[in-house]
Design a protein around this motif. Structure first.
Motif, PDB file in Angstrom:
ATOM      1  N   ASP A 166      -0.548  77.914  84.624  1.00  0.00           N
ATOM      2  CA  ASP A 166      -0.538  78.977  83.612  1.00  0.00           C
ATOM      3  C   ASP A 166      -0.132  78.455  82.236  1.00  0.00           C
ATOM      4  O   ASP A 166       0.572  79.136  81.474  1.00  0.00           O
ATOM      5  CB  ASP A 166       0.392  80.129  84.027  1.00  0.00           C
ATOM      6  N   GLU A 167      -0.593  77.262  81.888  1.00  0.00           N
ATOM      7  CA  GLU A 167      -0.323  76.686  80.572  1.00  0.00           C
ATOM      8  C   GLU A 167      -1.585  76.724  79.720  1.00  0.00           C
ATOM      9  O   GLU A 167      -2.702  76.650  80.236  1.00  0.00           O
ATOM     10  CB  GLU A 167       0.175  75.244  80.704  1.00  0.00           C
ATOM     11  N   ILE A 168      -1.389  76.821  78.391  1.00  0.00           N
ATOM     12  CA  ILE A 168      -2.517  76.928  77.470  1.00  0.00           C
ATOM     13  C   ILE A 168      -2.292  75.998  76.279  1.00  0.00           C
ATOM     14  O   ILE A 168      -1.182  75.923  75.739  1.00  0.00           O
ATOM     15  CB  ILE A 168      -2.695  78.377  76.956  1.00  0.00           C
ATOM     16  N   ILE A 169      -3.355  75.311  75.877  1.00  0.00           N
ATOM     17  CA  ILE A 169      -3.331  74.522  74.642  1.00  0.00           C
ATOM     18  C   ILE A 169      -4.421  75.047  73.718  1.00  0.00           C
ATOM     19  O   ILE A 169      -5.601  75.074  74.084  1.00  0.00           O
ATOM     20  CB  ILE A 169      -3.553  73.021  74.908  1.00  0.00           C
ATOM     21  N   TYR A 170      -3.993  75.515  72.533  1.00  0.00           N
ATOM     22  CA  TYR A 170      -4.921  75.958  71.499  1.00  0.00           C
ATOM     23  C   TYR A 170      -5.064  74.856  70.457  1.00  0.00           C
ATOM     24  O   TYR A 170      -4.092  74.174  70.119  1.00  0.00           O
ATOM     25  CB  TYR A 170      -4.401  77.214  70.788  1.00  0.00           C
ATOM     26  N   SER A 171      -6.271  74.700  69.946  1.00  0.00           N
ATOM     27  CA  SER A 171      -6.470  73.786  68.814  1.00  0.00           C
ATOM     28  C   SER A 171      -7.506  74.379  67.881  1.00  0.00           C
ATOM     29  O   SER A 171      -8.481  74.985  68.319  1.00  0.00           O
ATOM     30  CB  SER A 171      -6.913  72.409  69.296  1.00  0.00           C
ATOM     31  N   ASP A 172      -7.283  74.239  66.581  1.00  0.00           N
ATOM     32  CA  ASP A 172      -8.253  74.679  65.585  1.00  0.00           C
ATOM     33  C   ASP A 172      -8.081  73.820  64.343  1.00  0.00           C
ATOM     34  O   ASP A 172      -7.005  73.300  64.061  1.00  0.00           O
ATOM     35  CB  ASP A 172      -8.078  76.164  65.242  1.00  0.00           C
ATOM     36  N   GLY A 173      -9.185  73.652  63.614  1.00  0.00           N
ATOM     37  CA  GLY A 173      -9.108  72.817  62.433  1.00  0.00           C
ATOM     38  C   GLY A 173     -10.441  72.728  61.721  1.00  0.00           C
ATOM     39  O   GLY A 173     -11.397  73.432  62.040  1.00  0.00           O
ATOM     40  N   ILE A 174     -10.488  71.839  60.753  1.00  0.00           N
ATOM     41  CA  ILE A 174     -11.705  71.627  59.980  1.00  0.00           C
ATOM     42  C   ILE A 174     -11.908  70.128  59.784  1.00  0.00           C
ATOM     43  O   ILE A 174     -10.943  69.383  59.576  1.00  0.00           O
ATOM     44  CB  ILE A 174     -11.636  72.368  58.628  1.00  0.00           C
ATOM     45  N   ALA A 175     -13.132  69.706  59.903  1.00  0.00           N
ATOM     46  CA  ALA A 175     -13.485  68.295  59.723  1.00  0.00           C
ATOM     47  C   ALA A 175     -14.629  68.214  58.713  1.00  0.00           C
ATOM     48  O   ALA A 175     -15.480  69.109  58.633  1.00  0.00           O
ATOM     49  CB  ALA A 175     -13.902  67.671  61.049  1.00  0.00           C
ATOM     50  N   TYR A 176     -14.637  67.118  57.960  1.00  0.00           N
ATOM     51  CA  TYR A 176     -15.672  66.904  56.954  1.00  0.00           C
ATOM     52  C   TYR A 176     -16.408  65.603  57.252  1.00  0.00           C
ATOM     53  O   TYR A 176     -15.834  64.656  57.786  1.00  0.00           O
ATOM     54  CB  TYR A 176     -15.071  66.808  55.548  1.00  0.00           C
ATOM     55  N   ARG A 177     -17.660  65.597  56.905  1.00  0.00           N
ATOM     56  CA  ARG A 177     -18.418  64.347  56.844  1.00  0.00           C
ATOM     57  C   ARG A 177     -18.926  64.221  55.409  1.00  0.00           C
ATOM     58  O   ARG A 177     -19.908  64.819  55.007  1.00  0.00           O
ATOM     59  CB  ARG A 177     -19.598  64.345  57.824  1.00  0.00           C
ATOM     60  N   ASP A 178     -18.205  63.436  54.621  1.00  0.00           N
ATOM     61  CA  ASP A 178     -18.576  63.210  53.223  1.00  0.00           C
ATOM     62  C   ASP A 178     -19.389  61.925  53.148  1.00  0.00           C
ATOM     63  O   ASP A 178     -18.908  60.862  53.556  1.00  0.00           O
ATOM     64  CB  ASP A 178     -17.333  63.104  52.340  1.00  0.00           C
TER      65      ASP A 178
END
Length: 790
Positions: A289-301
Motif C-alpha cells: 500500500d505504498e505510492i510514489i508520485y512524480s511530475d515534472g517538465i523536461a526540455y529538448r533545446d
C-alpha cells in the motif's frame, strides 16, 4: 464538366463500333501532370475529324496514365482532357508505320478556373497505383514550419503519437524509406526524421502490402518519402524564415541549377527550437500500500544545421549518374526537473525530493549516395538501376543528475552518465525492370544491407565526494546485422485489370555482444516473402485492388539494448537482446470510387502476426521496469475509408476513418495474455478560400483508447489550424500555424496488475509558428523548418 466527360465517353464507345476497319492507325502515349510528372489516370483521349467537331473514337488512360487507341481515319486531331486541367489539342504529329507515338503529354492545371480562390496544387492529394498509394504533398497550411513527422501525421492511414512513434492503420513496425532506400535521416536512433522538413518532400508513398521488390522489413508496411529535386531549367530557389513559440526559429534556403547535362541541387537550413514536455507518473504498490508520485517538465533545446548537395549528370538520353550527400549537426541541451513524493501505507507523506537533470549532446550525421540508371532504347521503362548508400550517426552525450531532499528521508544521490554512440550503415542495390510488352513486365534485383552499431554507456554514482563507476549499469553494447535479399516479380496488366506476383528471399545474420560481461546473442535465419497484387477497373468511377504480402519486423537496436536512461529511476525501460522477429501475413481488399465531386477509397484488411513483441512491465521495490518480450499471436481485422469532397471552388473537405478489431493470444511466465479489443481513429480537414487571397485550414483528429496486454491507453482528440496569405502574385507567402490548438494532444496509459498499478501521462502543449517564404528565379515560395518533434 464531369458529366460532359461521361457523355463524351458514351458517344465515343458508340462511334468506335461504327468505324470501318480499313487500315488502322495505332495512337499511343502517356499522360502526366506538368507540375509533378505524376501519371493522370482515367483522363479522356478523343479523336476528332479535322475542320469538324465530329468524334471519331476515344478512350481513357489507365492507372499509369497510358493509353492506346486505334483509328482507320487519317485526317484527325487529338484532344486530351481531364477535370481541373487545361484541355490540350494536338494537331502536330507524325505517322510512322501506321503508328503515332505521342510520348509524354503534360497537362497543366486550369488556373483560370481555380485561381479565383484556391489553386489545385496547393492541396495534397492521393494517386492510386497497383500496389501503393502516392500522397502528393501540396503547400498545405498545416505543413507550415512543420517537420516530416507532422507531415506524416496528415497522410491518410498514418498516425504519429506524441513520442514521435509512427504507426500505419494503428500498427507500429513501419519501415521508413527515403527515395526508396534506408536513410540515417529516418533512423530511430537519430530521433526519427530529425532534419527532413515539409518543403523538402515531394510525395509520400503509403505501401500497406508491399510487393516482393521491397525489403521485407516492417510488418505494418512501408512509408517511402520522396524528396524534391527541382527540374526547371535555369536557376531556381526559395528562402524561408520561421519563428514560433515555444522557441522555434529557423532559416532555410533551397537552390537548383538545371542545364542540359547537369541538375545541381542544394538545401541548407539552420535554426533553434525548444520542445517542452510535461509528464506525470504514479507507481502503486498494492502489496505494501505504498505510492510514489512524480511530475515534472523536461526540455529538448536544439540548435541544428543541415546541408544537402547533389547532382544528376545526364551522360546521354539513356544514362544518368547521381551523386548526393547530406550532413547534419545538432547541439542538444536537455534540462529537466522532476519532483518525487513517497506515501506510506497510511497515505502519509514520508519524503519528497527533487531530481534535476542537465544533459548535453552533439549529434553529427551524414550520408552519401551513388546511383547509376540506364534506360534502354526500346522502352523508357526498361531500366537498370545500381545504387550504393553509406550513412553514419553519432551521439556524444553527458548527463548530470542531482537529487535534493525537500522533506523526510534523505534522498540525496547524485549520478553522472556518458554515452558514446556510433552507427554506420551500408546499402547496395541492383534493380532491373523490363516491360516485355505492353502487358507483361518483369522485375528482378538484389540488396545487401550492413548495420554496425556500438553504444558505450557508463553510469557513475557519487560516493564519498567522488564519482565511482556503477558496474551493474555500465556496459558497451555492440550490434551487427547483415541482410541479403533477392527478388523477382512479374506483372500482367490490361486496360481493365492487372495482376502482379513476386517472391523475395532474405537471409538475416545478427550478432549482439555486451563487451564488459561477454554476453552474446547470435541469430541466422532465411525466410521467403511472397506477394501478389491484382486490380480491376469496373468502370471509369469504380476500381478494386487486392493484395497479399508476408512481412518481417526485426527488433531494433533499442529493443535489444539492455541499458537505459535513468532520468526517472522509478520508471525505467530496457531492451531485451533475446528478442525474436515478428512475422505478419497481410491481406487487403481496396475499392476506389468517385461520386460526383467526391472521391473515396475504402479497404478491408486482415493481419496475422506471430511472436508479437509487447512491452511487459514488472514491479520490484516500487520500481517499474518495462521490457519487450515475444508474446503469442495477434489477429487483426479492420476497415478503413478516406475521401475528398470539393462542393465548391472555395471549399475542400478531406477525411479518413480506420477501425480494427484484434484478438491477442499468448502467455508469459505462466500469466495468460488472451484478450480481445478494438481501436479506431478519424480525421477531418477543411480548407476554406477567403477573399484577398487568404486561405484557412482546420484539421481535427481523434484517436480512441485501446486495451494493452496489461492495461489500457487513453484516447485523445486535437485540432490544428492554419492561415495563409499570398503576396507578390504568389512569389511570397505568409503563414500562421497553430498545432494542438486546445492543448488536448496527450499520451496517457495505465497498467493494472494484481500486485501493482502504474499510471503515466505526457503532454507537449500548443505550438504556434509564423513563417515567411519567398521564391526567386523560376522557383515558387516554399515553407521550411529544419527542426523535428520528439
Amino acid at each position: 464538366m464531369y458529366s460532359r466527360q461521361i457523355f463524351t465517353l458514351l458517344i465515343l464507345v458508340a462511334c468506335s463500333t461504327l468505324v470501318a476497319q480499313v487500315k488502322e492507325i495505332d495512337v499511343i502515349g502517356t499522360l502526366v501532370e506538368e507540375a509533378t510528372m505524376q501519371p493522370i489516370p482515367y483522363a479522356t483521349i478523343a479523336l476528332y475529324k479535322n475542320n469538324s467537331k465530329a468524334i471519331i473514337t476515344g478512350t481513357t488512360t489507365n492507372d499509369k496514365g497510358e493509353f492506346q487507341i486505334y483509328t482507320s481515319v487519317a485526317d484527325f486531331y487529338i484532344e486530351v482532357s481531364f477535370m481541373g486541367y487545361k484541355t490540350k489539342t494536338i494537331t502536330d504529329f507524325t505517322i510512322t508505320n501506321s503508328k503515332i507515338d505521342l510520348g509524354k503529354i503534360k497537362l497543366s492545371e486550369d488556373n483560370e478556373i481555380l485561381d479565383e480562390v484556391v489553386v489545385r496544387a496547393e492541396v495534397s492529394k492521393t494517386v492510386f497505383k497497383l500496389d501503393k498509394r502516392v500522397f502528393n504533398i501540396g503547400k498545405d497550411i498545416s505543413s507550415t514550419g512543420a517537420s516530416a513527422l507532422e507531415v506524416l501525421n496528415n497522410v491518410p492511414s498514418v498516425a504519429v503519437n506524441i513520442e514521435g512513434e509512427i504507426s500505419l492503420r494503428g500498427s507500429s513496425g513501419v519501415q521508413i524509406l527515403i527515395n526508396g532506400k534506408p536513410s540515417v535521416l529516418a533512423d530511430e536512433s537519430s530521433n526519427a526524421l530529425g532534419t527532413i522538413t515539409a518543403d523538402m518532400i515531394e510525395s509520400i508513398e503509403v505501401i500497406t502490402n508491399p510487393s516482393a521488390k521491397y525489403e521485407a522489413s516492417g510488418t505494418a508496411g512501408i512509408l517511402n518519402i520522396i524528396l524534391k529535386k527541382e527540374e526547371k531549367r535555369g536557376w531556381n530557389g526559395s528562402i524561408s524564415l520561421n519563428t514560433g513559440t515555444p522557441d522555434n526559429h529557423s532559416i532555410g534556403i533551397s537552390l537548383n541549377r538545371r542545364t542540359e547535362k547537369f541538375n545541381l541541387f542544394t538545401q541548407i537550413g539552420a535554426g533553434y527550437r525548444s520542445l517542452p514536455r510535461e509528464s506525470e507518473a504514479i507507481n502503486r504498490n498494492l502489496v505494501d500500500d505504498e505510492i510514489i508520485y512524480s511530475d515534472g517538465i523536461a526540455y529538448r533545446d536544439e540548435t541544428f544545421y543541415n546541408i544537402t548537395l547533389g547532382t544528376d549528370y545526364h551522360i546521354n538520353d539513356l544514362n544518368v549518374l547521381t551523386l548526393s550527400g547530406n550532413f547534419a549537426y545538432e547541439i542538444e541541451d536537455q534540462p529537466s526537473e522532476t519532483k518525487f513524493r513517497f506515501y506510506d501505507s497510511n497515505n502519509i507523506l514520508t519524503s519528497s525530493w527533487l531530481r534535476r537533470e542537465t544533459t548535453e549532446a552533439t549529434n553529427p550525421k551524414y550520408q552519401y549516395e551513388f546511383n547509376y540508371k540506364k534506360q534502354f532504347k526500346n522502352n523508357e521503362d526498361h531500366s537498370l538501376l545500381l545504387s550504393a548508400l553509406g550513412r553514419f550517426f553519432g551521439k556524444d552525450q553527458s548527463s548530470q543528475f542531482e537529487n535534493r531532499t525537500i522533506s523526510g528521508t534523505d534522498a540525496n544521490s547524485d549520478q553522472q552518465t556518458d554515452t558514446d554512440f556510433q552507427q554506420a550503415d551500408y546499402t547496395f542495390k541492383v534493380d532491373y525492370t523490363n516491360p516485355l510488352s505492353d502487358t507483361y513486365t518483369i522485375e528482378a534485383g538484389a540488396q545487401y544491407v550492413i548495420n554496425d552499431v556500438g553504444n558505450n554507456y557508463e553510469v557513475r554514482d557519487l560516493e564519498g565526494g567522488s564519482y565511482v563507476v556503477n558496474e551493474d549499469l555500465t556496459n558497451n553494447f555492440e550490434y551487427n546485422q547483415k541482410v541479403l535479399g533477392i527478388y523477382f516479380t512479374g506483372a500482367y496488366e490490361l486496360e481493365k485489370w492487372g495482376i502482379k506476383a513476386g517472391l523475395r528471399l532474405e537471409n538475416t545474420d545478427l550478432e549482439t555482444l555486451l563487451t564488459n560481461t561477454d554476453e552474446s546473442n547470435y541469430q541466422n535465419f532465411t525466410d521467403y516473402f511472397p506477394s501478389i497484387h491484382a486490380s480491376y477497373k469496373l468502370s471509369d468511377i469504380v476500381s478494386f485492388q487486392l493484395g497479399f504480402s508476408r512481412r518481417i519486423f526485426r527488433p531494433r537496436l533499442w529493443d535489444l539494448n539492455p541499458f537505459f536512461n535513468i532520468r526517472n529511476n522509478f520508471n525505467i525501460r530496457i531492451g531485451n537482446p533475446d528478442l525474436l522477429p515478428e512475422f505478419t501475413d497481410s491481406y487487403e481488399l481496396t475499392s476506389i470510387y468517385k461520386i460526383g465531386k467526391a472521391s473515396f477509397s475504402s479497404s478491408v484488411y486482415y493481419k496475422y502476426t506471430t511472436d508479437v513483441i509487447e512491452r511487459v512491465s514488472t514491479f520490484e521495490d516500487n520500481v517499474t521496469t518495462t521490457i519487450p518480450e515475444n508474446i503469442g499471436t495477434n489477429g487483426s481485422v479492420g476497415f478503413e475509408t478516406n475521401g475528398k469532397y470539393s462542393p465548391s471552388k472555395w471549399l475542400t473537405l478531406t477525411g479518413d476513418f480506420n477501425y480494427n478489431y484484434f484478438d491477442r493470444n499468448g502467455t508469459f511466465e505462466t500469466q495468460s495474455f488472451d484478450f480481445s479489443g478494438r481501436q479506431w481513429s478519424s480525421r477531418l480537414g477543411a480548407k476554406i478560400g477567403l477573399p484577398a487571397d487568404i486561405d484557412l485550414e482546420l484539421t481535427g483528429r481523434y484517436q480512441s483508447g485501446y486495451k494493452t496486454i496489461q492495461g489500457e491507453v487513453t484516447g485523445f482528440a486535437f485540432l490544428d489550424l492554419g492561415i495563409r496569405k499570398k503576396i507578390f502574385k504568389g512569389k511570397a507567402v505568409v503563414n500562421l500555424g497553430v498545432r494542438d490548438l486546445f492543448e488536448s494532444r496527450i499520451s496517457e496509459s495505465n497498467v493494472y496488475q494484481s500486485t501493482f498499478e502504474t499510471y503515466s501521462f505526457d503532454q507537449r502543449g500548443r505550438f504556434v509558428t509564423l513563417g515567411l517564404s519567398y521564391g526567386f528565379g523560376k522557383g515558387e515560395a516554399m515553407t521550411y523548418s529544419g527542426g523535428r518533434i520528439r
